[in-house]
Design an enzyme around this catalytic site. Sequence first.
Site, PDB file in Angstrom:
ATOM      1  N   GLY A  13       0.758  -1.239   0.000  1.00  0.00           N
ATOM      2  CA  GLY A  13       0.000   0.000   0.000  1.00  0.00           C
ATOM      3  C   GLY A  13       0.789   1.289   0.000  1.00  0.00           C
ATOM      4  N   TRP A  47       2.348   2.938  -2.362  1.00  0.00           N
ATOM      5  CA  TRP A  47       2.030   3.859  -3.465  1.00  0.00           C
ATOM      6  C   TRP A  47       0.689   4.538  -3.211  1.00  0.00           C
ATOM      7  CZ3 TRP A  47       3.654   2.585  -9.142  1.00  0.00           C
ATOM      8  CH2 TRP A  47       5.051   2.524  -9.212  1.00  0.00           C
ATOM      9  N   ASP A  95      -5.673  -5.480  -5.625  1.00  0.00           N
ATOM     10  CA  ASP A  95      -4.627  -6.494  -5.487  1.00  0.00           C
ATOM     11  C   ASP A  95      -5.280  -7.850  -5.240  1.00  0.00           C
ATOM     12  OD1 ASP A  95      -1.319  -6.107  -4.710  1.00  0.00           O
ATOM     13  OD2 ASP A  95      -2.244  -8.072  -4.451  1.00  0.00           O
ATOM     14  N   ASP A 107      -8.883 -10.193  -8.795  1.00  0.00           N
ATOM     15  CA  ASP A 107      -8.269 -10.084 -10.121  1.00  0.00           C
ATOM     16  C   ASP A 107      -9.058  -9.072 -10.944  1.00  0.00           C
ATOM     17  OD1 ASP A 107      -7.408 -10.448 -12.771  1.00  0.00           O
ATOM     18  OD2 ASP A 107      -7.041 -12.581 -12.481  1.00  0.00           O
ATOM     19  N   ASP A 111       2.795  -1.212  -9.621  1.00  0.00           N
ATOM     20  CA  ASP A 111       4.060  -1.706  -9.081  1.00  0.00           C
ATOM     21  C   ASP A 111       4.046  -3.233  -9.061  1.00  0.00           C
ATOM     22  OD1 ASP A 111       6.617  -1.187  -8.064  1.00  0.00           O
ATOM     23  OD2 ASP A 111       5.947  -1.402  -5.994  1.00  0.00           O
ATOM     24  N   LYS A 127       5.938  -0.747 -13.500  1.00  0.00           N
ATOM     25  CA  LYS A 127       7.270  -1.278 -13.208  1.00  0.00           C
ATOM     26  C   LYS A 127       7.594  -2.394 -14.192  1.00  0.00           C
ATOM     27  CE  LYS A 127       8.026  -3.723  -9.366  1.00  0.00           C
ATOM     28  NZ  LYS A 127       8.365  -3.864  -7.917  1.00  0.00           N
TER      29      LYS A 127
END
Length: 220
Positions: free
Chosen positions: A60, A62, A92, A108, A133, A173
């Site tokens: 968490g 970010w 997530d 998902d 990320d 990322k």
Amino acid sequence: MAKNRFNQHWLHDHINDPYVKMAQREGYRARAAYKLKEIDEQDKLIRPGQVIVDLGATPGSWSQYARNKLAQGKKRDTQREGGIDGTIIALDLLPMEPIADVHFIQGDFREDDVLRQLEDVLEGRAVDLVISDMAPNLSGVASADAARIEHLCDLALEFAQNHLKPDGALLVKCFHGSGYSQIVEKFKQQFKVVAPRKPKASRDKSSETFILGRQLKQPR
């Protein structure tokens, strides 16, 4: 024995990492917050009033940074005390401890039920910024790892194409190595402006890097 030495070196580096110390001091859940902070300060990604989606958000940090940034821009005459000027939605597969003013959806984001929850929060609004990320579990097999990394980037690109405003931005990322050039090319196919970013908070030994795409070429 070699593995033990590696773990000892990692633990030593982690404990003495200035970003780890800063995260502990400033209340961030992970040093990754400073990667986003540096990129945001360079590219002015996060602004008051935005709708932001954080993919692969757990633990968490970010979302914490984005929340703090939107709290700074809060219009006190129109927003409740303690609120933020904007909307943050974190997604997530793993659970995440609650963050004030952040909507968390576990699951998902390709699945209908999760997308319905997302749409309920969006209330018909398009997204200004998607940040990701996400990282796969790496096997050490270059070809397999490259495929996993590219797959996660593909998921973020598809999500951005479906939800971003025409002038929105996507930050993901990825890792330098096999498959990196293909990921960059996919960004160039989808966005008018594409730029790599390697924040100082990324460890020197890491091949980790970030790709920023802005302004969709074919918005929906």
